[in-house]
Write a protein that holds these residues in place. Structure first.
Motif, PDB file in Angstrom:
ATOM      1  N   UNK A  87       0.818  -1.220   0.000  1.00  0.00           N
ATOM      2  CA  UNK A  87       0.000   0.000   0.000  1.00  0.00           C
ATOM      3  C   UNK A  87       0.848   1.265   0.000  1.00  0.00           C
ATOM      4  N   UNK A  88       2.179   1.119   0.105  1.00  0.00           N
ATOM      5  CA  UNK A  88       3.061   2.291   0.136  1.00  0.00           C
ATOM      6  C   UNK A  88       3.130   2.944  -1.240  1.00  0.00           C
ATOM      7  N   UNK A  89       2.965   4.254  -1.348  1.00  0.00           N
ATOM      8  CA  UNK A  89       3.139   4.915  -2.652  1.00  0.00           C
ATOM      9  C   UNK A  89       4.601   4.865  -3.076  1.00  0.00           C
ATOM     10  N   UNK A  90       4.844   4.683  -4.351  1.00  0.00           N
ATOM     11  CA  UNK A  90       6.201   4.611  -4.880  1.00  0.00           C
ATOM     12  C   UNK A  90       6.414   5.702  -5.923  1.00  0.00           C
ATOM     13  N   UNK A  91       7.568   6.340  -5.858  1.00  0.00           N
ATOM     14  CA  UNK A  91       7.871   7.422  -6.798  1.00  0.00           C
ATOM     15  C   UNK A  91       7.892   6.910  -8.221  1.00  0.00           C
ATOM     16  N   UNK A  92       8.436   5.710  -8.463  1.00  0.00           N
ATOM     17  CA  UNK A  92       8.514   5.156  -9.809  1.00  0.00           C
ATOM     18  C   UNK A  92       7.126   4.885 -10.388  1.00  0.00           C
ATOM     19  N   UNK A  93       6.109   4.781  -9.535  1.00  0.00           N
ATOM     20  CA  UNK A  93       4.735   4.532  -9.973  1.00  0.00           C
ATOM     21  C   UNK A  93       3.907   5.813  -9.950  1.00  0.00           C
ATOM     22  N   UNK A  94       4.579   6.954  -9.983  1.00  0.00           N
ATOM     23  CA  UNK A  94       3.903   8.257  -9.886  1.00  0.00           C
ATOM     24  C   UNK A  94       3.097   8.337  -8.592  1.00  0.00           C
ATOM     25  N   UNK A  95       3.702   7.775  -7.533  1.00  0.00           N
ATOM     26  CA  UNK A  95       3.150   7.784  -6.183  1.00  0.00           C
ATOM     27  C   UNK A  95       1.815   7.043  -6.084  1.00  0.00           C
ATOM     28  N   UNK A  96       1.621   6.090  -6.981  1.00  0.00           N
ATOM     29  CA  UNK A  96       0.551   5.115  -6.801  1.00  0.00           C
ATOM     30  C   UNK A  96       1.110   3.953  -5.984  1.00  0.00           C
ATOM     31  N   UNK A  97       0.265   3.022  -5.557  1.00  0.00           N
ATOM     32  CA  UNK A  97       0.726   1.906  -4.741  1.00  0.00           C
ATOM     33  C   UNK A  97       1.011   0.686  -5.613  1.00  0.00           C
ATOM     34  N   UNK A  98       1.939  -0.194  -5.188  1.00  0.00           N
ATOM     35  CA  UNK A  98       2.192  -1.428  -5.937  1.00  0.00           C
ATOM     36  C   UNK A  98       0.932  -2.277  -6.119  1.00  0.00           C
ATOM     37  N   UNK A  99       0.085  -2.326  -5.109  1.00  0.00           N
ATOM     38  CA  UNK A  99      -1.138  -3.129  -5.213  1.00  0.00           C
ATOM     39  C   UNK A  99      -2.021  -2.650  -6.357  1.00  0.00           C
ATOM     40  N   UNK A 100      -2.253  -1.341  -6.437  1.00  0.00           N
ATOM     41  CA  UNK A 100      -3.099  -0.808  -7.504  1.00  0.00           C
ATOM     42  C   UNK A 100      -2.497  -1.079  -8.875  1.00  0.00           C
ATOM     43  N   UNK A 101      -1.203  -0.813  -9.015  1.00  0.00           N
ATOM     44  CA  UNK A 101      -0.551  -0.982 -10.314  1.00  0.00           C
ATOM     45  C   UNK A 101      -0.470  -2.445 -10.719  1.00  0.00           C
ATOM     46  N   UNK A 102      -0.274  -3.343  -9.753  1.00  0.00           N
ATOM     47  CA  UNK A 102      -0.174  -4.777 -10.053  1.00  0.00           C
ATOM     48  C   UNK A 102      -1.501  -5.314 -10.572  1.00  0.00           C
ATOM     49  N   UNK A 103      -2.586  -5.037  -9.868  1.00  0.00           N
ATOM     50  CA  UNK A 103      -3.858  -5.642 -10.230  1.00  0.00           C
ATOM     51  C   UNK A 103      -4.527  -4.943 -11.424  1.00  0.00           C
ATOM     52  N   UNK A 104      -4.012  -3.778 -11.811  1.00  0.00           N
ATOM     53  CA  UNK A 104      -4.503  -3.152 -13.038  1.00  0.00           C
ATOM     54  C   UNK A 104      -4.263  -4.048 -14.245  1.00  0.00           C
TER      55      UNK A 104
END
Length: 321
Positions: free
Chosen positions: A301-318
């Motif tokens: 759930x941590x926002x990541x700079x490489x993901x434009x401060x989205x979370x790994x969970x959101x980007x993974x399940x997209x």
């Protein structure tokens, strides 16, 4: 050193213009460069081109106080930042990025300064590195791995597996002083983390089956797996067998060079974050499966700079919608 014009200098410019003096003469009178006077007149003149010193002073002060960075941050914002640090263990860069997406401008260095100025000591332990930074340079050594049969070197990994495409994974284990181990996996493009305690320690076949079970729900999108030369990954061909789909290219486990942790930097970074919650001197028996899942959930759930401060969970399940 650069200094802004003061109201008396602006009044002198106004009088000089009224008297018909040249730009250079006005500049000498107020002891500034002629270009400073020229820029002042161009920037702060009225709409009709007339320079009036009091209007120019008002324009200057309006711009100065209109800058977001010049405002003292409200106490409510600092309270929220403190909660982000204490409750979520977010870094100043992550906090600044998330607030920026909400339209709140604050530099990460401002947050670092806030943490340094905290005399209570509440904030420092929650930062990823606790404000301690060390940089160690390791000499490169030749690969000496001979303990793994049918080992496939990382140098044979496809060039497309550069960490940008979805489906390339890295895996590793973290261990304690009592022979216990936790398997960790991360998807390189999203930094999504999976982790599970290994009930039988670092035995190769049980580890391979655990890897396959964790990745099985996503195996249609699993392309490669990269790991180190630990003995627990000796049954890598079993991972390939369990995850590969008939009629498609096999899921190959690639092995990094010995002593080259940078070749699997995603999982090394993930392990560093995990160690924040499971210190090296701890006994893994003190961590239940439920607690390990809570740690995994928090990291994803941590926002990541490489993901434009989205979370790994959101980007993974997209990738599965």
């Amino acid at each position: 050193m650069y200094k802004q014009l003061i109201s008396e200098q602006r009044y002198a410019i106004y009088l000089g213009i009224k008297r018909g003096n040249s730009i250079r003469k006005i500049a000498r009178a107020i002891e500034v460069h002629p270009s400073t006077v020229l820029r002042e007149i161009r920037r702060n003149s009225n709409a009709n081109g007339e320079y009036v010193w009091c209007n120019a002073q008002s324009k200057c002060m309006g711009r100065k106080h209109g800058l977001k960075g010049n405002h003292r941050k409200p106490q409510e914002l600092w309270w929220r930042i403190d909660q982000m640090i204490i409750d979520n263990d977010w870094s100043p860069a992550q906090i600044a990025g998330v607030l920026g997406k909400e339209g709140v401008h604050i530099a990460k260095q401002t947050i670092y300064n806030h943490v340094h100025a905290d005399t209570s000591g509440r904030l420092r332990p929650h930062l990823p590195h606790e404000l301690r930074y060390t940089r160690r340079v390791k000499a490169l050594r030749p690969t000496k791995a001979t303990n793994i049969a049918n080992r496939t070197s990382i140098h044979e990994r496809p060039a497309e597996a550069d960490g940008k495409r979805f489906g390339d994974w890295e895996m590793d284990t973290i261990v304690d002083s009592f022979g216990h181990a936790i398997l960790t996996l991360t998807e390189r493009s999203t930094n999504f983390i999976l982790m599970e305690k290994l009930k039988q320690g670092r035995k190769a076949m049980p580890t391979a089956k655990t890897v396959a079970r964790l990745l099985l729900p996503y195996r249609e999108r699993v392309l490669t797996i990269t790991t180190d030369n630990g003995c627990e990954f000796a049954s890598h061909l079993e991972i390939t067998r369990l995850l590969s789909i008939r009629g498609r290219e096999k899921v190959t486990v690639f092995f990094a060079d010995s002593y080259c942790s940078l070749q699997k930097g995603a999982i090394e970074n993930a392990n560093k974050l995990i160690r924040k919650y499971i210190p090296k001197k701890s006994n893994f028996d003190d961590f239940s499966d439920a607690k390990i899942m809570r740690i995994q959930k928090k990291l994803n759930a941590r926002p990541r700079e490489k993901l434009n401060f989205d979370s790994p969970k959101n980007c993974f399940f997209m990738h599965f919608y």
